[in-house]
Write an enzyme that holds these catalytic residues in place. Structure first.
Site, short mmCIF file in Angstrom:
data_model
loop_
_atom_site.label_atom_id
_atom_site.label_comp_id
_atom_site.label_asym_id
_atom_site.label_seq_id
_atom_site.Cartn_x
_atom_site.Cartn_y
_atom_site.Cartn_z
N ASP A 36 -1.93 1.32 7.34
CA ASP A 36 -1.18 1.05 6.11
C ASP A 36 -0.89 -0.45 5.98
OD1 ASP A 36 0.03 3.63 7.62
OD2 ASP A 36 -0.30 4.07 5.49
N GLU A 47 -1.84 -1.62 -4.62
CA GLU A 47 -3.05 -0.83 -4.83
C GLU A 47 -2.83 0.18 -5.95
OE1 GLU A 47 -5.79 2.36 -2.35
OE2 GLU A 47 -4.94 0.64 -1.29
N ASP A 64 0.87 -1.17 0.00
CA ASP A 64 0.00 0.00 0.00
C ASP A 64 0.91 1.22 0.00
OD1 ASP A 64 -2.26 1.68 0.24
OD2 ASP A 64 -2.00 1.75 2.41
#
Length: 201
Positions: free
Chosen positions: A163, A92, A33
């Site tokens: 996160d 992502e 991420d």
């Protein structure tokens, strides 16, 4: 819908009516991420319908200069790859909403992380909404809901940084996507999963 968004995810029991695992080769996935100040990572092992938590955490770049932050991200991801030796990487996808400058910084962090991945390692990307839909069942889920589901599905105790939970969600989303493509491939004989800029899996 309001009731679903705030309460039903709390009652989710991942062990209830779980399907029997099918024989499969063990696969290690590293989920990322990316963020310019904090990049989350999550590592899982999966075989069939089983997913096992291996590691998670955050790469914190602090208040260093932008170029120095990118170096920190690159070296940290490089060390993670050496330590955990993932078979595939899931990340992502960058989403541009209003702040183009923030999206640019996010894209740079993502690029620094992916440059640390050895050549030949398949990389897959997923939109944030698709990730939430896969792991929570609702594309508009908040980070608290995602973190709750990661603790439940991967049997993780205690708190974790958002996160890190987001990175685990990316990895788990990829594992589920792999399973769905395997089912489709078996049923239709033609479904494939295509990595970013690579060949089919």
């Amino acid at each position: 819908m309001r009731k679903y968004r705030t309460r039903s995810w709390r009652a989710f029991d991942p062990t209830a009516a779980a399907p029997a695992p099918s024989p499969a080769t063990r696969l290690r996935i590293l989920g990322l991420d990316p963020g310019s100040r904090c990049t989350g990572f999550g590592v899982i092992d999966c075989a069939g319908v089983d997913a096992v938590h291996v590691a998670h955490g955050s790469i914190v770049t602090g208040t260093a200069r932008p170029t120095a932050r990118l170096r920190v991200i690159f070296e940290a991801v490089q060390a993670l790859v050496i330590e955990h030796r993932p078979d595939e990487i899931a990340v992502e996808r960058v989403f541009v909403k209003r702040n183009v400058d923030s999206a640019l910084k996010l894209g740079q962090a993502r690029g620094a992380a992916l440059c640390a991945v050895p050549q030949g390692t398949p990389i897959f990307e997923y939109a944030a909404r698709a990730i939430k839909l896969t792991v929570v069942g609702f594309g508009g889920a908040d980070k608290r809901q995602v973190a709750h589901m990661m603790r439940a599905l991967l049997r993780i105790e205690g708190r974790m940084a958002v996160d890190a939970s987001d990175a685990l969600a990316v990895a788990l989303c990829h594992a589920q996507s792999r399973r769905m493509h395997a089912i489709g491939r078996a049923a239709e004989g033609g479904a494939t999963l295509i990595p970013v800029g690579g060949s089919s899996v």
